[in-house]
Design an enzyme around this catalytic site. Structure first.
Site, PDB file in Angstrom:
ATOM      1  N   SER A   1    -163.513   6.713  49.676  1.00 20.59           N
ATOM      2  CA  SER A   1    -163.147   7.443  50.897  1.00 20.59           C
ATOM      3  C   SER A   1    -162.227   6.658  51.838  1.00 20.59           C
ATOM      4  CB  SER A   1    -164.404   7.909  51.637  1.00 20.59           C
ATOM      5  OG  SER A   1    -165.152   8.780  50.803  1.00 20.59           O
TER       6      SER A   1
ATOM      7  N   GLY B   1    -159.058  10.798  46.452  1.00 25.05           N
ATOM      8  CA  GLY B   1    -158.643  12.038  47.126  1.00 25.05           C
ATOM      9  C   GLY B   1    -157.358  11.928  47.933  1.00 25.05           C
TER      10      GLY B   1
ATOM     11  N   GLU C   1    -166.950   6.885  37.506  1.00 24.70           N
ATOM     12  CA  GLU C   1    -167.052   8.201  36.845  1.00 24.70           C
ATOM     13  C   GLU C   1    -167.078   8.045  35.326  1.00 24.70           C
ATOM     14  OE1 GLU C   1    -163.742   9.871  38.969  1.00 24.70           O
ATOM     15  OE2 GLU C   1    -164.943   9.793  40.801  1.00 24.70           O
TER      16      GLU C   1
ATOM     17  N   ASN D   1    -155.567   6.750  42.400  1.00 23.02           N
ATOM     18  CA  ASN D   1    -156.218   7.223  41.172  1.00 23.02           C
ATOM     19  C   ASN D   1    -156.288   8.750  41.253  1.00 23.02           C
ATOM     20  OD1 ASN D   1    -157.887   7.838  39.041  1.00 23.02           O
ATOM     21  ND2 ASN D   1    -159.724   6.877  39.919  1.00 23.02           N
TER      22      ASN D   1
ATOM     23  N   GLY E   1    -165.487   9.876  47.111  1.00 23.87           N
ATOM     24  CA  GLY E   1    -165.319  11.325  47.238  1.00 23.87           C
ATOM     25  C   GLY E   1    -166.319  11.974  48.185  1.00 23.87           C
TER      26      GLY E   1
ATOM     27  N   HIS F   1    -164.211   2.645  35.816  1.00 21.80           N
ATOM     28  CA  HIS F   1    -164.434   3.473  37.005  1.00 21.80           C
ATOM     29  C   HIS F   1    -165.839   4.076  36.946  1.00 21.80           C
ATOM     30  CE1 HIS F   1    -164.129   6.699  39.913  1.00 21.80           C
ATOM     31  NE2 HIS F   1    -163.136   6.013  40.445  1.00 21.80           N
TER      32      HIS F   1
ATOM     33  N   LYS G   1    -157.243  10.851  39.083  1.00 23.24           N
ATOM     34  CA  LYS G   1    -158.356  11.448  38.324  1.00 23.24           C
ATOM     35  C   LYS G   1    -157.863  12.672  37.526  1.00 23.24           C
ATOM     36  CE  LYS G   1    -161.434   9.509  41.734  1.00 23.24           C
ATOM     37  NZ  LYS G   1    -162.677   9.557  42.470  1.00 23.24           N
TER      38      LYS G   1
ATOM     39  N   GLU H   1    -166.145  -0.398  44.380  1.00 25.39           N
ATOM     40  CA  GLU H   1    -166.257   0.990  44.820  1.00 25.39           C
ATOM     41  C   GLU H   1    -167.721   1.417  44.833  1.00 25.39           C
ATOM     42  OE1 GLU H   1    -162.391   3.257  43.913  1.00 25.39           O
ATOM     43  OE2 GLU H   1    -163.475   3.128  42.040  1.00 25.39           O
TER      44      GLU H   1
HETATM   45  P1  PGA Z   1    -162.050   8.564  46.853  1.00 30.03           P
HETATM   46  O1  PGA Z   1    -162.087   7.961  45.357  1.00 30.03           O
HETATM   47  O2  PGA Z   1    -160.954   7.846  47.585  1.00 30.03           O
HETATM   48  O3  PGA Z   1    -161.769  10.035  46.662  1.00 30.03           O
HETATM   49  O4  PGA Z   1    -163.387   8.315  47.453  1.00 30.03           O
HETATM   50  C1  PGA Z   1    -161.940   6.595  45.134  1.00 30.03           C
HETATM   51  C2  PGA Z   1    -162.009   6.302  43.653  1.00 30.03           C
HETATM   52  O5  PGA Z   1    -162.794   6.931  42.937  1.00 30.03           O
HETATM   53  O6  PGA Z   1    -161.271   5.435  43.152  1.00 30.03           O
END
Ligand code: PGA
Length: 251
Positions: free
Chosen positions: A212, A234, A96, A10, A172, A94, A12, A166
């Site tokens: 993460s 990330g 976010e 992803n 993140g 998601h 983002k 998640e």
């Molecule tokens: P991350 O994000 O691997 O940076 O923690 C995961 C996600 O939001 O899908």
């Protein structure tokens, strides 16, 4: 029951067109029969990505969609638009989107409906905030996110759904959930599907972990009984990290 693992990146709100083309050209070298690889670039990079990956097994997916089919919704993207450029899979819900764009369970269930009614597959994300886990509310919360978002779908339509668990506090932050916390929640989600749709659907359901995931923890996480791969933020922006995570998903 063996389920094919998925590693989905992803991206983002990252990557200009040039950066995106560079990364996709690198990803194009990855061959992998045993693992389904997906990437979710921003809307502006989708068409190019699809073109470059035309003969690749990597699937290009979208990060979001609007819940109406068309109309006066300035700035939004419809399912038909995505379909018309060759997208057939969308991330919905998601954290976010839930947090920064106020996407409620009601909005998300409309997005799920419009996507599935238009023959799309979806990756539906669920996850709790740290405060909810600390209060011990995490199982109830995930249950309501899943019931409200997905369980109006028929047995036939639910087959187009992949779930991503998640925990918001692990996204993140560099903080992954403990293995037993991940396995416990994935098992819980699979049981919800079993109770609602029966054994066959729940055994085939793929549940991804996100939060993460990095090259150094991916193998351990992917080896958990009810984890069928990962949704990677990330680390999906870096070719060698993403490649290593795909490698870790091989049995
Ligand atoms: P991350 O994000 O691997 O940076 O923690 C995961 C996600 O939001 O899908």
């Amino acid at each position: 029951m063996s389920r094919k693992k998925i590693v989905a990146g992803n991206w983002k709100m990252n990557m200009t067109q040039d950066q995106s083309i560079n990364l996709i050209s690198e990803l194009n070298q990855i061959t992998s029969n045993d693992v389904e690889i997906k990437i979710a670039p921003s809307f502006t990079n989708l068409s190019k990505a699809i073109l470059i990956l035309e003969n690749s097994e990597i699937e290009v997916i979208a990060q979001n969609v609007h819940f109406e089919e068309r109309g006066a919704f300035t700035g939004e993207i419809s399912v038909e638009m995505l379909k018309s450029i060759g997208v057939s899979n969308i991330i919905i819900g998601h954290s976010e989107r839930r947090k920064y764009f106020n996407e409620t369970d009601i909005i998300l269930s409309k997005k799920v409906k419009v996507a599935i009614d238009n023959s799309m597959k979806i990756i539906f994300c669920v996850g709790e905030e740290l405060s909810e886990r600390e209060k011990g509310n995490h199982f109830d919360l995930i249950k309501s996110q899943i019931i409200n978002g997905l369980f109006e779908l028929s047995t036939d339509k639910i087959k187009s759904v992949i779930v991503a668990y998640e925990p918001v506090w692990a996204i993140g932050t560099g903080k992954t959930a403990e293995n037993h916390q991940i396995q416990q929640m994935h098992e819980f989600i699979r049981k919800l599907f079993k109770d609602n749709y029966g054994n066959d659907i729940s055994n085939k359901l793929r549940i991804l972990y996100g939060g993460s995931v990095k090259p150094n923890n991916a193998k351990e996480i992917f080896s958990l009984a009810d984890v069928d791969g990962g949704l990677i933020g990330g680390a999906s922006l870096n070719f060698s990290d993403f490649k290593a995570i795909v490698q870790a998903a091989h049995g």
